[in-house]
Design an enzyme around this catalytic site. Structure first.
Site, PDB file in Angstrom:
ATOM      1  N   THR A 226      31.560  45.184  36.866  1.00 15.81           N
ATOM      2  CA  THR A 226      31.927  46.568  37.175  1.00 15.81           C
ATOM      3  C   THR A 226      30.779  47.532  36.862  1.00 15.81           C
ATOM      4  O   THR A 226      30.065  47.361  35.873  1.00 15.81           O
ATOM      5  CB  THR A 226      33.155  46.962  36.341  1.00 15.81           C
TER       6      THR A 226
ATOM      7  N   GLY B  33      33.108  43.569  28.265  1.00 16.89           N
ATOM      8  CA  GLY B  33      33.464  43.365  26.862  1.00 16.89           C
ATOM      9  C   GLY B  33      32.339  42.677  26.113  1.00 16.89           C
ATOM     10  O   GLY B  33      31.740  41.731  26.626  1.00 16.89           O
TER      11      GLY B  33
ATOM     12  N   GLU C 241      40.492  43.226  35.514  1.00 16.61           N
ATOM     13  CA  GLU C 241      40.622  42.008  36.314  1.00 16.61           C
ATOM     14  C   GLU C 241      41.346  42.279  37.638  1.00 16.61           C
ATOM     15  O   GLU C 241      42.096  41.444  38.141  1.00 16.61           O
ATOM     16  CB  GLU C 241      41.357  40.935  35.506  1.00 16.61           C
TER      17      GLU C 241
HETATM   18  C1  LIG Z   1      44.194  35.085  28.552  1.00 17.43           C
HETATM   19  C2  LIG Z   1      43.141  36.070  28.665  1.00 17.43           C
HETATM   20  C3  LIG Z   1      42.846  36.414  27.327  1.00 17.43           C
HETATM   21  C4  LIG Z   1      42.226  37.386  26.900  1.00 17.43           C
HETATM   22  C5  LIG Z   1      41.581  38.453  27.667  1.00 17.43           C
HETATM   23  C6  LIG Z   1      40.864  39.241  26.670  1.00 17.43           C
HETATM   24  C7  LIG Z   1      39.896  39.964  26.931  1.00 17.43           C
HETATM   25  C8  LIG Z   1      39.391  40.186  28.318  1.00 17.43           C
HETATM   26  C9  LIG Z   1      39.451  41.618  28.644  1.00 17.43           C
HETATM   27  C10 LIG Z   1      38.997  42.086  29.754  1.00 17.43           C
HETATM   28  C11 LIG Z   1      38.253  41.258  30.754  1.00 17.43           C
HETATM   29  C12 LIG Z   1      38.117  42.013  32.001  1.00 17.43           C
HETATM   30  C13 LIG Z   1      37.241  41.610  32.890  1.00 17.43           C
HETATM   31  C14 LIG Z   1      37.097  42.292  34.186  1.00 17.43           C
HETATM   32  O1  LIG Z   1      37.780  43.215  34.522  1.00 17.43           O
HETATM   33  S1  LIG Z   1      35.872  41.660  35.197  1.00 17.43           S
HETATM   34  C15 LIG Z   1      35.931  42.630  36.629  1.00 17.43           C
HETATM   35  C16 LIG Z   1      37.119  42.301  37.476  1.00 17.43           C
HETATM   36  N1  LIG Z   1      37.043  43.000  38.700  1.00 17.43           N
HETATM   37  C17 LIG Z   1      37.921  42.864  39.641  1.00 17.43           C
HETATM   38  O2  LIG Z   1      38.901  42.160  39.508  1.00 17.43           O
HETATM   39  C18 LIG Z   1      37.605  43.596  40.917  1.00 17.43           C
HETATM   40  C19 LIG Z   1      38.762  43.689  41.841  1.00 17.43           C
HETATM   41  N2  LIG Z   1      38.308  43.572  43.205  1.00 17.43           N
HETATM   42  C20 LIG Z   1      38.373  42.391  43.914  1.00 17.43           C
HETATM   43  O3  LIG Z   1      38.842  41.384  43.426  1.00 17.43           O
HETATM   44  C21 LIG Z   1      37.878  42.378  45.336  1.00 17.43           C
HETATM   45  O4  LIG Z   1      36.760  43.064  45.532  1.00 17.43           O
HETATM   46  C22 LIG Z   1      38.950  42.783  46.324  1.00 17.43           C
HETATM   47  C23 LIG Z   1      39.880  41.586  46.392  1.00 17.43           C
HETATM   48  C24 LIG Z   1      39.728  44.012  45.917  1.00 17.43           C
HETATM   49  C25 LIG Z   1      38.354  43.082  47.704  1.00 17.43           C
HETATM   50  O5  LIG Z   1      37.282  42.233  47.973  1.00 17.43           O
HETATM   51  P1  LIG Z   1      36.520  42.278  49.388  1.00 17.43           P
HETATM   52  O6  LIG Z   1      36.341  43.702  49.791  1.00 17.43           O
HETATM   53  O7  LIG Z   1      35.308  41.440  49.326  1.00 17.43           O
HETATM   54  O8  LIG Z   1      37.552  41.544  50.235  1.00 17.43           O
HETATM   55  P2  LIG Z   1      38.525  42.014  51.369  1.00 17.43           P
HETATM   56  O9  LIG Z   1      37.728  42.488  52.533  1.00 17.43           O
HETATM   57  O10 LIG Z   1      39.572  42.910  50.847  1.00 17.43           O
HETATM   58  O11 LIG Z   1      39.118  40.606  51.733  1.00 17.43           O
HETATM   59  C26 LIG Z   1      38.368  39.594  52.423  1.00 17.43           C
HETATM   60  C27 LIG Z   1      39.102  38.290  52.367  1.00 17.43           C
HETATM   61  O12 LIG Z   1      38.860  37.662  51.111  1.00 17.43           O
HETATM   62  C28 LIG Z   1      40.054  37.344  50.461  1.00 17.43           C
HETATM   63  N3  LIG Z   1      39.831  37.396  49.005  1.00 17.43           N
HETATM   64  C29 LIG Z   1      39.591  38.477  48.263  1.00 17.43           C
HETATM   65  N4  LIG Z   1      39.447  38.103  46.985  1.00 17.43           N
HETATM   66  C30 LIG Z   1      39.573  36.776  46.954  1.00 17.43           C
HETATM   67  C31 LIG Z   1      39.534  35.824  45.894  1.00 17.43           C
HETATM   68  N5  LIG Z   1      39.351  36.159  44.625  1.00 17.43           N
HETATM   69  N6  LIG Z   1      39.699  34.550  46.224  1.00 17.43           N
HETATM   70  C32 LIG Z   1      39.942  34.167  47.495  1.00 17.43           C
HETATM   71  N7  LIG Z   1      39.991  35.023  48.536  1.00 17.43           N
HETATM   72  C33 LIG Z   1      39.824  36.314  48.252  1.00 17.43           C
HETATM   73  C34 LIG Z   1      41.017  38.373  50.954  1.00 17.43           C
HETATM   74  O13 LIG Z   1      42.326  37.978  50.781  1.00 17.43           O
HETATM   75  C35 LIG Z   1      40.612  38.463  52.406  1.00 17.43           C
HETATM   76  O14 LIG Z   1      41.141  37.372  53.083  1.00 17.43           O
HETATM   77  P3  LIG Z   1      41.484  37.509  54.620  1.00 17.43           P
HETATM   78  O15 LIG Z   1      42.625  38.454  54.705  1.00 17.43           O
HETATM   79  O16 LIG Z   1      41.860  36.121  55.015  1.00 17.43           O
HETATM   80  O17 LIG Z   1      40.280  38.035  55.325  1.00 17.43           O
HETATM   81  C1  LIG Z   2      39.803  47.325  28.872  1.00 13.61           C
HETATM   82  C2  LIG Z   2      38.951  47.004  30.054  1.00 13.61           C
HETATM   83  C3  LIG Z   2      38.089  45.929  29.994  1.00 13.61           C
HETATM   84  C4  LIG Z   2      37.262  45.638  31.068  1.00 13.61           C
HETATM   85  N1  LIG Z   2      36.386  44.594  30.984  1.00 13.61           N
HETATM   86  C5  LIG Z   2      35.513  44.349  31.995  1.00 13.61           C
HETATM   87  C6  LIG Z   2      34.536  43.319  31.877  1.00 13.61           C
HETATM   88  O1  LIG Z   2      34.475  42.600  30.889  1.00 13.61           O
HETATM   89  N2  LIG Z   2      33.665  43.135  32.896  1.00 13.61           N
HETATM   90  C7  LIG Z   2      33.700  43.901  34.022  1.00 13.61           C
HETATM   91  O2  LIG Z   2      32.875  43.694  34.902  1.00 13.61           O
HETATM   92  N3  LIG Z   2      34.624  44.880  34.161  1.00 13.61           N
HETATM   93  C8  LIG Z   2      35.538  45.115  33.184  1.00 13.61           C
HETATM   94  N4  LIG Z   2      36.477  46.111  33.321  1.00 13.61           N
HETATM   95  C9  LIG Z   2      36.505  46.912  34.547  1.00 13.61           C
HETATM   96  C10 LIG Z   2      37.735  46.656  35.408  1.00 13.61           C
HETATM   97  O3  LIG Z   2      37.657  45.423  36.025  1.00 13.61           O
HETATM   98  C11 LIG Z   2      37.881  47.783  36.415  1.00 13.61           C
HETATM   99  O4  LIG Z   2      38.133  48.979  35.686  1.00 13.61           O
HETATM  100  C12 LIG Z   2      38.991  47.510  37.398  1.00 13.61           C
HETATM  101  O5  LIG Z   2      38.652  46.462  38.262  1.00 13.61           O
HETATM  102  C13 LIG Z   2      39.379  48.758  38.220  1.00 13.61           C
HETATM  103  O6  LIG Z   2      38.278  49.321  38.852  1.00 13.61           O
HETATM  104  P1  LIG Z   2      37.914  50.890  38.725  1.00 13.61           P
HETATM  105  O7  LIG Z   2      37.889  51.223  37.281  1.00 13.61           O
HETATM  106  O8  LIG Z   2      36.712  51.107  39.515  1.00 13.61           O
HETATM  107  O9  LIG Z   2      39.146  51.637  39.349  1.00 13.61           O
HETATM  108  P2  LIG Z   2      39.219  52.264  40.804  1.00 13.61           P
HETATM  109  O10 LIG Z   2      39.023  51.177  41.807  1.00 13.61           O
HETATM  110  O11 LIG Z   2      38.351  53.460  40.917  1.00 13.61           O
HETATM  111  O12 LIG Z   2      40.748  52.681  40.835  1.00 13.61           O
HETATM  112  C14 LIG Z   2      41.204  54.010  40.694  1.00 13.61           C
HETATM  113  C15 LIG Z   2      42.451  54.226  41.576  1.00 13.61           C
HETATM  114  O13 LIG Z   2      42.094  54.035  42.944  1.00 13.61           O
HETATM  115  C16 LIG Z   2      42.992  53.145  43.565  1.00 13.61           C
HETATM  116  N5  LIG Z   2      42.284  52.317  44.561  1.00 13.61           N
HETATM  117  C17 LIG Z   2      41.027  51.834  44.505  1.00 13.61           C
HETATM  118  N6  LIG Z   2      40.762  51.082  45.588  1.00 13.61           N
HETATM  119  C18 LIG Z   2      41.863  51.084  46.341  1.00 13.61           C
HETATM  120  C19 LIG Z   2      42.224  50.460  47.573  1.00 13.61           C
HETATM  121  N7  LIG Z   2      41.378  49.683  48.247  1.00 13.61           N
HETATM  122  N8  LIG Z   2      43.462  50.676  48.047  1.00 13.61           N
HETATM  123  C20 LIG Z   2      44.331  51.444  47.378  1.00 13.61           C
HETATM  124  N9  LIG Z   2      44.064  52.039  46.188  1.00 13.61           N
HETATM  125  C21 LIG Z   2      42.845  51.864  45.692  1.00 13.61           C
HETATM  126  C22 LIG Z   2      43.536  52.266  42.442  1.00 13.61           C
HETATM  127  O14 LIG Z   2      44.819  51.741  42.772  1.00 13.61           O
HETATM  128  C23 LIG Z   2      43.603  53.260  41.284  1.00 13.61           C
HETATM  129  O15 LIG Z   2      44.827  53.950  41.358  1.00 13.61           O
HETATM  130  C24 LIG Z   2      37.323  46.416  32.247  1.00 13.61           C
HETATM  131  C25 LIG Z   2      38.215  47.505  32.310  1.00 13.61           C
HETATM  132  C26 LIG Z   2      39.019  47.791  31.235  1.00 13.61           C
HETATM  133  C27 LIG Z   2      39.958  48.968  31.326  1.00 13.61           C
END
Ligand SMILES: CC/C=C\C/C=C\C/C=C\C/C=C/C(=O)SCCNC(=O)CCNC(=O)[C@H](O)C(C)(C)COP(=O)(O)OP(=O)(O)OC[C@H]1O[C@@H](n2cnc3c(N)ncnc32)[C@H](O)[C@@H]1OP(=O)(O)O
Ligand SMILES: Cc1cc2nc3c(=O)[nH]c(=O)nc-3n(C[C@H](O)[C@H](O)[C@H](O)COP(=O)(O)OP(=O)(O)OC[C@H]3O[C@@H](n4cnc5c(N)ncnc54)[C@H](O)[C@@H]3O)c2cc1C
Length: 669
Positions: free
Chosen positions: A154, A193, A437
């Site tokens: 991110t 993190g 996530e």
């Molecule tokens: C037990 C755990 C214990 C402890 C935890 C403790 C601590 C940990 C704390 C925090 C950790 C946090 C970490 C993080 O947050 S890391 C950052 C995470 N970020 C995200 O999750 C970002 C979210 N965004 C996305 O996943 C993608 O970008 C999104 C899916 C929203 C869109 O991607 P994109 O624009 O490239 O795709 P689309 O055009 O929408 O779709 C294309 C196509 O691909 C398919 N797709 C998308 N994602 C996936 C996937 N992961 N796997 C397989 N396929 C995927 C999607 O369905 C589309 O398919 P189709 O419709 O067939 O074209």
């Molecule tokens: C405690 C914590 C730990 C984290 N740890 C990590 C880490 O270890 N590594 C890492 O890389 N990241 C980490 N993150 C980041 C996290 O993965 C992102 O904050 C998360 O994926 C959301 O993205 P954003 O903050 O850009 O929100 P945004 O995408 O800006 O979302 C803001 C609003 O916009 C809306 N929105 C955005 N896109 C769309 C769409 N396509 N359609 C409709 N609505 C939409 C959402 O629903 C939401 O209401 C962490 C976040 C937190 C809070």
């Protein structure tokens, strides 16, 4: 103080429980052996005086909180090694899962483990996306804590839309290196993190440029700090992002790059590659880069959503059994607040949710493992279904859990507002998972994409996978008169899901027919799409829970309780979404009173077993960390003891009196 007598109301509750609590504990843990292992593990870690909390963390400064968390993390991970070496019982991975994803970690580091990302994201990324050679080198280094790593995806400007990330990794064939840059303020990594001051390496997700062409986002291993001095390496701009609503010891950080060079071999090359001359070799699917996110979403359902909810429920239910307030019948004496039907309505449906989450999490974990094995063989067929289910289960379970934890807090009145109840930290941990996530709405819309496609396939007579099979059968079955049964509930939930999906699909088609662009049509219908994904998830969880409750190999007494909870899950969500059931499941308003009565009867039936059910989760006091929820129920003594830990109570008159209050009072305003 320090009395070991059990509160007499709690004692009576335990005596009147109709099933064997230990049997539930074994079922919850996955068998008696698992219970034994868990208890040994808890004893080994939680009896260590070095890991005991001396001052409640709320009274420490931000910096002290981090330093104390780091001290404990180091001790904790030394002990994990000791545990594995001495017992030989359970692999280190099991232990890590219990520490990071289970309850044990939350007992020792309630606001987050700064090393978590090393195990939860860095290692899974290297294992899932690194070549065998890369795994051989990096896994052992990170596993043995020779280095400490995180996952930096991110940025300040983009979290959800990861194709829009701005960090660049440009290949330089003359030195066979990638050059990292952060071209804008918004391209700074933000959130990872452990990034602030803990980690010295990270998986960094960046836009890959080679031979003048951008090939989209890819993962690279980047060294951030010197392995000896821990100083940031040249060109690395790094720090911590500051105080947050919760998870304040997880050390989230920021990171910028100015011409930082890494060797070509540090690009994770299991799927796509860059050859030494700069030639780019494509991955079989660009979505394989997203694999780690799927893994964490799967792990969160059980490790965070269900686990923390079971904690909140234990606290609120025990407290409600001993707390007395008011009278139901005048003169009959004060009532345990658990007798109030409204209180039961706050606590028992979340108990049912907790079970539904656990069954669904087990299913999700199994399909995750089988689909991962298929991916390794090059078979990507079931990836879309895994992605769709991981997305909606992560979204629905973290949302339900966070909401229910807040309900549990409210159910304990004023005392629940105290940090010593442990509700604030529990809520802070779970609500974070609604965002990280993959933000929940965004994830529901991913599931909706899969569902609309499945709907179109069902209409054209194509084959459907397990979780959407009902889209073929449901519309063909005639609506029958309402019957209060589990089987009917299962069908009604599927009808609601199918109806919502059909409404979305036809709304989109209608818009496209009158000339709206498909993408605009999608956006216009997206409120309904998110809801359709949620109803699909709910129908799935309902069915999984029905299968579990009806087929569990347990005593008749416990089975009865499981069935009651399962019926409660269904009736609760039905009554909460009546409009849907009227529209799509053939429910008539004349059916509602009997379903309301069914739900109320279930609350009445569950009431005598409420304490037994949460005792069955078997969460020790050291893990609960709550003045309100301890096993013995000595709530008021504990609240007093906790109040006296406030630094303000160290002196009868605080120095601020002499500095500010006294001069103010004497100033005759
Ligand atoms: C037990 C755990 C214990 C402890 C935890 C403790 C601590 C940990 C704390 C925090 C950790 C946090 C970490 C993080 O947050 S890391 C950052 C995470 N970020 C995200 O999750 C970002 C979210 N965004 C996305 O996943 C993608 O970008 C999104 C899916 C929203 C869109 O991607 P994109 O624009 O490239 O795709 P689309 O055009 O929408 O779709 C294309 C196509 O691909 C398919 N797709 C998308 N994602 C996936 C996937 N992961 N796997 C397989 N396929 C995927 C999607 O369905 C589309 O398919 P189709 O419709 O067939 O074209
Ligand atoms: C405690 C914590 C730990 C984290 N740890 C990590 C880490 O270890 N590594 C890492 O890389 N990241 C980490 N993150 C980041 C996290 O993965 C992102 O904050 C998360 O994926 C959301 O993205 P954003 O903050 O850009 O929100 P945004 O995408 O800006 O979302 C803001 C609003 O916009 C809306 N929105 C955005 N896109 C769309 C769409 N396509 N359609 C409709 N609505 C939409 C959402 O629903 C939401 O209401 C962490 C976040 C937190 C809070």
């Amino acid at each position: 103080m320090g009395s070991i007598t059990i509160n007499k109301d709690l004692l009576r509750e335990r005596q009147s429980c109709t099933f064997n609590v230990l049997e539930l504990t074994h079922l919850w843990d996955g068998g008696p052996e698992k219970t034994k292992e868990r208890k040994e593990l808890e004893k080994f870690f939680l009896d260590d005086p070095e890991l005991q909390e001396k001052i409640p963390s709320e009274y420490l400064s931000h910096k002290e909180k981090y330093q104390e968390a780091l001290r404990r993390s180091c001790l904790l991970f030394k002990k994990i090694k000791e545990w594995s070496d001495t017992t030989g019982c359970g692999s280190q991975m099991d232990t890590f899962q219990n520490i990071l994803g289970g309850m044990l970690g939350s007992a020792i580091l309630p606001d987050g483990v700064p090393f978590a990302l090393n195990y939860v994201m860095f290692l899974p990324t290297v294992m899932g996306q690194g070549t065998m050679q890369q795994q051989a080198y990096w896994v052992s280094r990170a596993w043995n804590c020779e280095i400490m790593c995180t996952y930096a995806q991110t940025e300040l400007g983009h979290g959800t839309f990861i194709r829009g990330l701005e960090t660049t990794a440009t290949y330089d064939p003359s030195t066979e290196e990638f050059v990292f840059n952060s071209p804008t303020l918004t391209s700074y990594k933000w959130w990872p993190g452990g990034l602030g001051h803990t980690c010295n390496y990270a998986v960094v997700v960046a836009q890959l440029y080679t031979k003048g062409q951008c090939h989209g986002i890819h993962p690279f291993i980047v060294q951030l700090r010197d392995e000896e001095t821990h100083m940031p390496l040249p060109g690395i701009k790094i720090g911590e992002i500051g105080s947050k609503l919760g998870m304040n010891t997880i050390n989230n950080g920021y990171l910028g790059f100015e011409n930082v060079r890494i060797p070509r071999e540090n690009m994770l090359m299991k799927n796509s590659k860059v050859l030494p001359d700069g030639t780019y070799v494509n991955s079989p699917s660009d979505k394989l880069t997203y694999g780690t996110m799927i893994f964490v979403r799967v792990a969160l359902v059980r490790g965070i959503a269900a686990a923390y909810l079971s904690k909140a429920l234990t606290i609120a239910t025990r407290y409600s059994a001993l707390r007395k307030q008011g009278e139901i019948k005048p003169g009959a004496g004060e009532t345990q607040i658990l007798e109030y039907r409204t209180q039961q309505h706050k606590l028992f449906p979340p108990m049912a949710m907790c079970f539904a989450m656990r069954c669904s999490a087990d299913w999700l974990w199994d399909i995750y493992n089988s689909v991962t094995a298929e991916l390794d063989r090059g078979d990507l067929e079931r990836l879309p279904e895994l992605h769709a289910m991981a997305c909606c289960l992560k979204a629905v379970c973290t949302k339900d859990s966070a909401k229910a934890i807040e309900v549990c807090r409210l159910a304990t009145g004023g005392h629940g507002y105290m940090n010593s109840s442990n509700f604030p930290s529990t809520y802070g941990m779970v609500t974070a998972a609604e965002t990280y996530e993959g933000e929940n709405t965004v994830l529901l819309l991913q599931t909706a994409r899969f569902l609309v496609k499945a709907w179109q396939q069902a209409r054209s007579g194509g084959n459907l996978t397990e979780t959407v099979e009902y889209l073929k059968t449901m519309p063909l079955q005639p609506l029958s008169l309402w019957v209060n049964s589990l089987q009917h509930l299962g069908i009604a939930f599927k009808r609601v899901a199918a109806g919502n999906i059909e409404t979305c699909a036809t709304s989109i088609e209608r818009r496209i027919l009158v000339g709206v662009a498909p993408e605009d049509a999608w956006n216009e219908v997206s409120i309904q799409l998110a809801k359709a994904a949620e109803t699909h998830c709910r129908a799935f969880m309902m069915q999984i829970f029905i299968n579990f409750a009806t087929s569990a190999q347990v005593s008749p007494e416990l089975k009865k309780v499981l069935i009651e909870l399962c019926e409660l899950y269904g009736t609760y969500f039905l009554l909460d979404n009546l409009g849907d059931f009227f529209m799509y499941a053939g429910l008539r308003s004349s059916d509602v009173p009997s379903i309301q009565e069914w739900m109320e009867t279930l609350l009445h039936k569950i009431r005598p077993n409420a304490v037994g059910i949460v005792d069955g989760f078997d969460i020790s006091d050291a893990v609960l960390r709550s003045a309100l929820g301890a096993y013995d129920g000595n709530v008021y003594e504990r609240l007093f003891a906790e109040a006296n830990k406030s630094p303000l109570n160290a002196e009868p008159v605080d120095e601020s009196f002499h500095k500010y209050l006294k001069p103010f009072l004497k100033s005759n305003l």
